[in-house]
Write a protein that holds these residues in place. Structure first.
Motif, PDB file in Angstrom:
ATOM      1  N   UNK A  49       8.253  27.760  14.599  1.00  0.00           N
ATOM      2  CA  UNK A  49       7.267  27.249  15.549  1.00  0.00           C
ATOM      3  C   UNK A  49       7.741  25.973  16.246  1.00  0.00           C
ATOM      4  N   UNK A  50       8.789  25.343  15.705  1.00  0.00           N
ATOM      5  CA  UNK A  50       9.285  24.115  16.308  1.00  0.00           C
ATOM      6  C   UNK A  50      10.033  24.453  17.601  1.00  0.00           C
ATOM      7  N   UNK A  51       9.644  23.801  18.691  1.00  0.00           N
ATOM      8  CA  UNK A  51      10.270  24.040  19.993  1.00  0.00           C
ATOM      9  C   UNK A  51      11.257  22.951  20.379  1.00  0.00           C
ATOM     10  N   UNK A  52      10.971  21.706  20.051  1.00  0.00           N
ATOM     11  CA  UNK A  52      11.868  20.618  20.444  1.00  0.00           C
ATOM     12  C   UNK A  52      11.583  19.363  19.638  1.00  0.00           C
ATOM     13  N   UNK A  53      12.637  18.614  19.358  1.00  0.00           N
ATOM     14  CA  UNK A  53      12.545  17.253  18.841  1.00  0.00           C
ATOM     15  C   UNK A  53      13.267  16.383  19.852  1.00  0.00           C
ATOM     16  N   UNK A  54      12.579  15.383  20.358  1.00  0.00           N
ATOM     17  CA  UNK A  54      13.158  14.492  21.364  1.00  0.00           C
ATOM     18  C   UNK A  54      13.163  13.067  20.821  1.00  0.00           C
ATOM     19  N   UNK A  55      14.285  12.411  20.968  1.00  0.00           N
ATOM     20  CA  UNK A  55      14.405  11.022  20.544  1.00  0.00           C
ATOM     21  C   UNK A  55      15.130  10.886  19.222  1.00  0.00           C
ATOM     22  N   UNK A  56      15.581   9.676  18.996  1.00  0.00           N
ATOM     23  CA  UNK A  56      16.305   9.360  17.762  1.00  0.00           C
ATOM     24  C   UNK A  56      15.309   9.176  16.616  1.00  0.00           C
ATOM     25  N   UNK A  57      15.792   9.422  15.405  1.00  0.00           N
ATOM     26  CA  UNK A  57      14.973   9.175  14.223  1.00  0.00           C
ATOM     27  C   UNK A  57      15.863   8.781  13.057  1.00  0.00           C
ATOM     28  N   UNK A  58      15.275   8.078  12.119  1.00  0.00           N
ATOM     29  CA  UNK A  58      15.888   7.784  10.833  1.00  0.00           C
ATOM     30  C   UNK A  58      15.175   8.622   9.794  1.00  0.00           C
ATOM     31  N   UNK A  59      15.803   8.789   8.628  1.00  0.00           N
ATOM     32  CA  UNK A  59      15.221   9.590   7.558  1.00  0.00           C
ATOM     33  C   UNK A  59      15.097   8.744   6.298  1.00  0.00           C
ATOM     34  N   UNK A  60      13.930   8.806   5.686  1.00  0.00           N
ATOM     35  CA  UNK A  60      13.697   8.182   4.392  1.00  0.00           C
ATOM     36  C   UNK A  60      13.313   9.295   3.426  1.00  0.00           C
TER      37      UNK A  60
END
Length: 135
Positions: A49-60
């Motif tokens: 169902x995920x279409x797009x992720x936009x932008x930077x992210x960090x992971x915890x």
């Protein structure tokens, strides 16, 4: 129907298609701390169902009450956690319900960690509850 969730500054956005497969109201102390509220609303979608992720992210990464790892993806600019991946269920994507900022968003169908719920929190009628983690 497409839905887009974003962080506070708008730099990190995730777009999904369709309705969530589950909406969970988690009352565990870890989610209380993460959200800064009495509970957190997690909307779960199938990976497809995920279409797009936009932008930077960090992971915890943290260990949940179930003992399983959860990877929280948050904006490096404003610090808001927008989505998460429970490592025990790699085909599922969780998005923090408040990041949709949609008053018409579906109400929870499950509520976990009821034994940690604040006394004044009201679980919506018809919501399936669990003393600990939701199944």
């Amino acid at each position: 129907m497409e839905r887009t969730a974003s962080c506070l500054c708008g730099d990190l956005r995730i777009t999904v298609e369709g309705e969530p497969v589950r909406v969970n109201m988690c009352n565990c102390t870890e989610c209380q701390r993460r959200s800064g509220s009495a509970f957190q609303l997690g909307a779960f979608f199938d990976e497809g169902q995920m279409k797009a992720v936009e932008g930077a992210f960090n992971v915890y990464s943290r260990t949940g009450g179930s003992g399983n790892q959860i990877d929280l993806h948050f904006c490096p600019t404003c610090g808001v956690s927008v989505f998460f991946r429970p490592q025990a269920r790699p085909s599922i994507l969780g998005i923090h319900g408040g990041c949709f900022a949609d008053p018409d968003f579906p109400s929870p169908d499950t509520a976990g960690w009821i034994k940690r719920k604040h006394d004044w929190v009201v679980v919506p009628d018809g919501t399936k509850t669990f003393d600990e983690t939701s199944k």
